[in-house]
Write an enzyme that holds these catalytic residues in place. Structure first.
Site, PDB file in Angstrom:
ATOM      1  CG  HIS A 111     -85.200  30.408  21.439  1.00 32.86           C
ATOM      2  ND1 HIS A 111     -86.289  30.784  21.866  1.00 32.86           N
ATOM      3  CD2 HIS A 111     -85.059  31.197  20.420  1.00 32.86           C
ATOM      4  CE1 HIS A 111     -87.244  31.201  21.253  1.00 32.86           C
ATOM      5  NE2 HIS A 111     -86.351  31.716  20.190  1.00 32.86           N
ATOM      6  CG  HIS A 181     -87.807  29.375  16.420  1.00 31.59           C
ATOM      7  ND1 HIS A 181     -87.888  30.087  15.383  1.00 31.59           N
ATOM      8  CD2 HIS A 181     -87.779  30.124  17.603  1.00 31.59           C
ATOM      9  CE1 HIS A 181     -87.424  31.169  15.745  1.00 31.59           C
ATOM     10  NE2 HIS A 181     -87.371  31.500  16.938  1.00 31.59           N
ATOM     11  CD  GLU A 319     -90.987  31.389  18.233  1.00 34.97           C
ATOM     12  OE1 GLU A 319     -90.533  31.131  19.128  1.00 34.97           O
ATOM     13  OE2 GLU A 319     -90.890  32.367  17.548  1.00 34.97           O
TER      14      GLU A 319
END
Length: 356
Positions: A111, A181, A319
Site C-alpha cells: 500500500h 480501503h 478494493e
C-alpha cells in the site's frame, strides 16, 4: 440534492517538516439518507451511514471518533497509493533500472510503503457537488521514480451512490495502482463477525489470482470453479470462508469480460436481516476482497465509533484495482506503469440500496 458541510476534524503534524495542518472533514448527505464523511488525512472515508429496511441509519464502515486513532491504525478508509496491494520484496525493474522500495509487510512492500499516501494530509477543495483532494509525491518517495501529482474526487448522488475518481500524472515512468480501503459491514459497524458471515456476495469474476504464503501473486489466473472463490452465484461469506485457504479472503478477483477504463459492475453484497445492499463498480480489471483477517482478535485493542471494539473478521474490504505486483508480471497482468504525458485514471463507485 446532496448537501456538503465542512469542519475541522483534528490537527496533523507532518513528521518530515514538523509543520502542523488542520485535518478537514467534509460531510456529504444525500436525499436517500446516505451520509459520507471524508477527511483530508489520507484523502479518506471517515465514515458512511446508510439506512436499513426499517429506516434506521447507522455507520456501515469502521472508523474512529478521534483523529489520532487514524494515525494508529493505518488504511482505515484511506486512499491508497502510489501502489495499492503488494509488490514482491519491494523490487521491480523498469526501463533498464532496478528499484528498491521501502519494506513494510514482512519482506514485501504494501500500500505504498512505510509512508504511503494514506499517511499524508492532502490539500482539499469543494468543487460544485464534489470534494477534491490533491497531493504532490516527490521523486524518490518510498523509492519510486518520478514526481507524481494525484487527485481523489468524492461525489455523492441524491440516490446514495458514492463515486470516487482517482487521477495521477508523473514526471518519470512509475507504477500506479490507486484504490480506497474502506472497511465495511452492512449489518452496522459494531455488528462483528457473525454479521459479516451473513453477508451474501455475488462477484462478477470467473478467475482469481493465487498467491504465495506472503500473499504475492504466483503470476497465474485460476478458475474459481469448484473453489471457495466461486461467488458467481449468491453465496454467504460464512459458506465461502469455510472453504477459503486460511479461513479468509485477501485475494484479487479477476472481473469477467472487463473493459478496462469503463465503469462496470464488480460485485453485490447484501445483508439480509438489515436489507442493506452494496453494489460496487470499477473501471479497473480486478477487485481485492479482504475479510479483516488481520484485525485484532482481542476486544479493546481497536476501539471505534462510540467505544465499540473492532475485531477479527468483523468487516470486509472491496478494493477495486489493477492486479497486485503487476509491475513484476508484465506478460500476465495488465500494465500499471504511468508515463510522462499520460494520465492515470480509475473510477469506482459504492451504490448503497435497501432491499425490503
Amino acid at each position: 440534492m446532496t448537501t456538503i458541510k465542512q469542519d475541522v476534524f483534528g490537527e496533523f503534524q507532518d513528521p518530515d517538516t514538523g509543520v502542523k495542518h488542520e485535518v478537514k472533514r467534509f460531510t456529504l448527505t444525500s436525499l436517500s439518507g446516505v451520509e459520507v464523511e471524508v477527511i483530508s488525512y489520507g484523502a479518506g472515508i471517515r465514515g458512511i451511514k446508510a439506512p436499513d429496511k426499517r429506516g434506521n441509519i447507522e455507520y456501515v464502515t469502521l472508523g474512529f471518533d478521534k483523529f489520532e486513532e487514524y494515525k494508529k491504525f493505518p488504511f482505515i478508509g484511506s486512499s491508497i497509493g502510489r501502489n495499492g496491494n503488494r509488490i514482491g520484496k519491494g523490487k521491480f525493474h523498469l526501463d533498464g533500472v532496478d528499484y528498491q522500495l521501502t519494506i513494510n509487510n514482512n519482506e514485501n512492500h504494501l500500500h505504498g510503503g512505510k509512508r504511503g499516501w494514506d499517511k499524508y494530509n492532502w490539500e482539499s477543495a469543494r468543487i460544485d457537488n464534489a470534494v477534491v483532494f490533491s497531493l504532490l509525491s516527490p521523486d524518490g518517495d518510498q523509492g519510486y521514480p518520478g514526481s507524481v501529482i494525484s487527485q481523489v474526487k468524492y461525489t455523492l448522488s441524491h440516490s446514495g451512490e458514492l463515486r470516487i475518481d482517482f487521477e495521477a500524472m508523473t514526471t518519470r515512468a512509475t507504477p500506479i495502482n490507486m484504490t480506497n480501503h474502506a472497511f465495511l459491514n452492512l449489518g452496522g459497524h459494531s455488528s462483528g463477525r457473525k454479521s459479516l458471515l451473513e453477508h451474501v456476495f455475488t462477484v462478477n469474476a470467473d478467475c482469481y489470482i493465487p498467491v504465495s504464503e506472503t500473499l504475492i501473486p504466483t503470476g497465474e489466473k485460476a478458475s474459481v470453479g469448484g473453489t471457495a472463490f466461486d461467488l458467481r452465484c449468491p453465496t454467504t461469506l460464512g459458506e465461502a470462508l469455510e472453504k477459503a485457504p486460511g479461513g479468509g479472503f485477501d485475494h484479487t478477483f479477476c472481473l469477467h469480460n472487463k473493459t478496462r477504463g469503463k465503469l462496470e459492475f464488480a460485485l453485490r453484497a447484501c445483508h439480509p436481516s438489515s436489507g442493506r445492499v452494496l453494489e460496487v463498480y470499477t473501471s479497473e480489471p480486478g477487485v481485492q476482497i479482504y475479510t479483516g483477517n488481520f484485525l485484532p482478535k482481542e476486544k479493546g485493542k481497536m476501539v471505534g465509533y462510540n467505544g465499540h471494539s473492532y475485531t477479527y473478521q468483523g468487516s470486509f474490504c472491496t478494493e477495486p484495482q489493477n492486479f497486485p505486483d503487476a509491475i513484476n508480471q508484465p506478460k500476465n497482468f495488465p500494465d500499471n506503469v504511468l508515463r510522462p504525458g499520460k494520465t492515470y485514471s480509475h473510477s469506482m463507485s459504492y451504490n448503497f440500496l435497501v432491499e425490503k
